[in-house]
Design a protein around this motif. Structure first.
Motif, mmCIF file in Angstrom:
data_model
loop_
_atom_site.group_PDB
_atom_site.id
_atom_site.type_symbol
_atom_site.label_atom_id
_atom_site.label_comp_id
_atom_site.label_asym_id
_atom_site.label_seq_id
_atom_site.Cartn_x
_atom_site.Cartn_y
_atom_site.Cartn_z
ATOM 1 N N LEU A 166 0.829 -1.207 0.000
ATOM 2 C CA LEU A 166 0.000 0.000 0.000
ATOM 3 C C LEU A 166 0.861 1.254 0.000
ATOM 4 N N PHE A 167 1.867 1.291 0.875
ATOM 5 C CA PHE A 167 2.760 2.450 0.930
ATOM 6 C C PHE A 167 3.542 2.614 -0.371
ATOM 7 N N THR A 168 3.920 1.478 -0.991
ATOM 8 C CA THR A 168 4.626 1.546 -2.275
ATOM 9 C C THR A 168 3.743 2.200 -3.328
ATOM 10 N N ALA A 169 2.468 1.807 -3.369
ATOM 11 C CA ALA A 169 1.532 2.380 -4.349
ATOM 12 C C ALA A 169 1.311 3.869 -4.085
ATOM 13 N N ILE A 170 1.189 4.253 -2.802
ATOM 14 C CA ILE A 170 0.979 5.668 -2.445
ATOM 15 C C ILE A 170 2.174 6.525 -2.865
ATOM 16 N N ILE A 171 3.384 5.983 -2.657
ATOM 17 C CA ILE A 171 4.613 6.718 -3.013
ATOM 18 C C ILE A 171 4.632 7.115 -4.490
ATOM 19 N N THR A 172 4.061 6.246 -5.350
ATOM 20 C CA THR A 172 4.097 6.523 -6.799
ATOM 21 C C THR A 172 3.087 7.599 -7.233
ATOM 22 N N LYS A 173 2.252 8.051 -6.289
ATOM 23 C CA LYS A 173 1.260 9.122 -6.543
ATOM 24 C C LYS A 173 0.434 8.884 -7.814
ATOM 25 N N PRO A 174 -0.336 7.796 -7.842
ATOM 26 C CA PRO A 174 -1.125 7.486 -9.043
ATOM 27 C C PRO A 174 -2.322 8.421 -9.212
ATOM 28 N N ASN A 175 -2.827 8.491 -10.437
ATOM 29 C CA ASN A 175 -4.016 9.288 -10.747
ATOM 30 C C ASN A 175 -5.257 8.473 -10.359
ATOM 31 N N LEU A 176 -6.017 8.982 -9.370
ATOM 32 C CA LEU A 176 -7.156 8.215 -8.833
ATOM 33 C C LEU A 176 -8.247 7.975 -9.868
ATOM 34 N N SER A 177 -8.500 8.957 -10.735
ATOM 35 C CA SER A 177 -9.544 8.780 -11.749
ATOM 36 C C SER A 177 -9.158 7.670 -12.737
ATOM 37 N N ASP A 178 -7.866 7.577 -13.059
ATOM 38 C CA ASP A 178 -7.398 6.501 -13.948
ATOM 39 C C ASP A 178 -7.534 5.135 -13.275
ATOM 40 N N ILE A 179 -7.308 5.105 -11.962
ATOM 41 C CA ILE A 179 -7.452 3.846 -11.210
ATOM 42 C C ILE A 179 -8.897 3.377 -11.245
ATOM 43 N N PHE A 180 -9.855 4.293 -10.972
ATOM 44 C CA PHE A 180 -11.273 3.923 -10.982
ATOM 45 C C PHE A 180 -11.726 3.509 -12.381
ATOM 46 N N LYS A 181 -11.197 4.176 -13.389
ATOM 47 C CA LYS A 181 -11.533 3.822 -14.774
ATOM 48 C C LYS A 181 -11.046 2.404 -15.085
ATOM 49 N N SER A 244 -2.953 -6.950 -4.324
ATOM 50 C CA SER A 244 -2.603 -7.238 -5.721
ATOM 51 C C SER A 244 -2.753 -5.996 -6.591
ATOM 52 N N MET A 245 -3.823 -5.238 -6.367
ATOM 53 C CA MET A 245 -4.054 -4.011 -7.137
ATOM 54 C C MET A 245 -2.967 -2.969 -6.853
ATOM 55 N N CYS A 246 -2.526 -2.891 -5.592
ATOM 56 C CA CYS A 246 -1.454 -1.951 -5.235
ATOM 57 C C CYS A 246 -0.156 -2.282 -5.967
ATOM 58 N N ILE A 247 0.119 -3.586 -6.140
ATOM 59 C CA ILE A 247 1.314 -4.003 -6.883
ATOM 60 C C ILE A 247 1.192 -3.567 -8.342
ATOM 61 N N MET A 248 0.007 -3.754 -8.936
ATOM 62 C CA MET A 248 -0.218 -3.344 -10.326
ATOM 63 C C MET A 248 -0.064 -1.835 -10.479
ATOM 64 N N ILE A 249 -0.600 -1.086 -9.511
ATOM 65 C CA ILE A 249 -0.514 0.385 -9.545
ATOM 66 C C ILE A 249 0.940 0.836 -9.439
ATOM 67 N N SER A 250 1.711 0.203 -8.547
ATOM 68 C CA SER A 250 3.131 0.537 -8.390
ATOM 69 C C SER A 250 3.895 0.265 -9.685
ATOM 70 N N ALA A 251 3.632 -0.896 -10.284
ATOM 71 C CA ALA A 251 4.339 -1.289 -11.506
ATOM 72 C C ALA A 251 3.998 -0.389 -12.681
ATOM 73 N N ALA A 252 2.769 0.169 -12.683
ATOM 74 C CA ALA A 252 2.342 1.031 -13.787
ATOM 75 C C ALA A 252 3.165 2.316 -13.872
ATOM 76 N N SER A 253 3.823 2.705 -12.780
ATOM 77 C CA SER A 253 4.602 3.948 -12.779
ATOM 78 C C SER A 253 5.977 3.776 -13.418
ATOM 79 N N ILE A 254 6.373 2.530 -13.702
ATOM 80 C CA ILE A 254 7.674 2.262 -14.320
ATOM 81 C C ILE A 254 7.536 2.319 -15.837
#
Length: 409
Positions: A166-181, A244-254
């Motif tokens: 969770l903290f890893t995903a937060i660090i990457t500062k993802p776009n919340l609207s893109d996540i919900f989409k 699992s979703m947090c891992i996907m979100i973290s990986a999307a920033s690479i």
């Protein structure tokens, strides 16, 4: 809050079981290749897992029997019974033995990302110290045969793993609207089909259905406990899916395709988000590895006990010998760098075939009044179960297609 913690049951153990190194790797590759666009597959997986695991828990509490034991007693045709039990033993016991090396190796990778490699050379063989350490921890916890201790340790590890990712995903500062989409707008194509199937396949796990039915009766004994089991299952599976979703979100920033596993992801995040990202991911991978290294042998022991008609007791020598053998094999394969590819392929095939068979059997048995009485499935539960059965058949075809390149999809 105190009452809620008191009634935490096998749910976190089920979450611990499906979030292993394999799940971490699949989610990482999904995030790198497709960004947030396949988050909907995890939402679907969470719903499917909740439905099936709730059935499994309800069956365990009402019947006070494990799933493999019920299969052995309820299938009356001798040929069908032998076929079903052989498939289950092959998929769960041999399969989990093959996967155990991967579980331990995943935990080792997490530790090595933080402290480096430590090997011991003995007569020309290089033994990985961390593989032995993780195997020893898993062995010690299971050897106690104390469900309460096991539950508390795994709940703590799952919490640690959840916070780390969770903290890893937060660090990457993802776009919340893109996540919900991504989570609520299904996108399916020829390019992402196998990845979608892999995401569902690493979450809706056959051996968890056996593990859950066996563990609930260690915790709960009466139908009045069903409400606790249901709440426990829903919260734990949703939490696991969010990991699992947090891992996907973290990986999307690479922004690179040179990422093949969580360690590569940790290295890729470090220059962008600092060393904290690496440490969080490494801790998460270690927790994922060690929890699966504990639950996979435990599930195999429950399955073998039920299939062969042994006394379903965590303290018996037979029970301990099954999980002990699996841990030892896993440690040896992991520490010596042996990759039992053919056994893993065999396990993939048998698990792929097993999922729709077990899902179908579970739905059938959940409609038997002689087994469940008034707690049998409702119409709504059967509809959800039927949809999941169709998904599991497609998963089975995709697994066979992937292993044997049959071009069935």
């Amino acid at each position: 809050m105190k009452n809620w913690f008191k009634n935490i049951g096998p749910g976190p153990l089920v979450a611990a079981a499906f979030i292993g190194p394999g799940t971490v790797t699949v989610c990482t590759l999904s995030g790198v290749a497709f960004g947030f666009s396949l988050l909907w597959a995890m939402v679907l997986s969470i719903i499917a897992t909740v439905v099936l695991q709730e059935m499994s828990a309800r069956l365990g509490i009402i019947s006070q029997k494990g799933l493999s034991e019920i299969i052995r007693t309820e299938i009356k045709h001798p040929v069908l019974k032998v076929l079903a039990l052989t498939l289950i033993l092959s998929a769960i016991v041999i399969g989990n033995a093959a996967y155990e090396a991967g579980n331990i190796s995943g935990g080792v990778l997490g530790l090595e990302a933080i402290v480096g490699e430590y090997n011991l050379n003995i007569s020309g063989f290089s033994l990985n110290i961390f593989s032995v350490l993780i195997g020893a921890i898993a062995f010690s916890l299971l050897y106690t045969g104390n469900y309460k201790i096991l539950e508390r340790v795994l709940v703590a590890l799952v919490t640690l793993m959840s916070l780390a990712f969770l903290f890893t995903a937060i660090i990457t500062k993802p776009n919340l609207s893109d996540i919900f989409k991504g989570a609520f707008t299904p996108q399916l194509s020829k390019e992402n089909l196998l990845t979608v199937i892999a995401l569902i396949g690493t979450t809706v796990v056959p051996y968890n259905l056996f593990l859950h039915a066996s563990l609930v009766k260690e915790k709960w004994k009466t139908p009045t406990d069903l409400k606790y089991a249901r709440k426990d299952t829903i919260i734990a599976v949703i939490l696991g899916g969010m990991v699992s979703m947090c891992i996907m979100i973290s990986a999307a920033s690479i922004q690179t395709s040179e990422v093949h596993n969580a360690v590569d992801l940790a290295k890729g995040l470090e220059p962008l988000f600092g060393s904290f990202a690496k440490y969080f991911l490494a801790i998460g991978l270690f927790a994922a590895g060690i929890t699966s290294a504990i639950t996979a042998p435990l599930a195999a022991a429950f399955v073998m006990s039920g299939c062969l008609g042994w006394k379903d007791d965590m303290h018996t020598f037979k029970f301990k010998s099954v999980w002990g053998s699996i841990i030892i094999l896993g440690v040896l394969c992991s520490s010596l760098g042996i990759k039992p590819i053919e056994i893993i392929k065999f396990a993939q095939v048998t698990n792929g075939i097993l999922l729709p068979v077990i899902a179908g059997f579970l739905i059938w048995i959940m409609n038997k009044k002689s087994v469940l009485g008034i707690h049998k499935n409702s119409m709504k539960q059967n509809i959800f179960g039927g949809i999941i059965l169709i998904i599991s058949i497609l998963l089975s075809i995709a697994t066979l297609n992937k292993v044997f390149q049959l071009n069935l999809l």
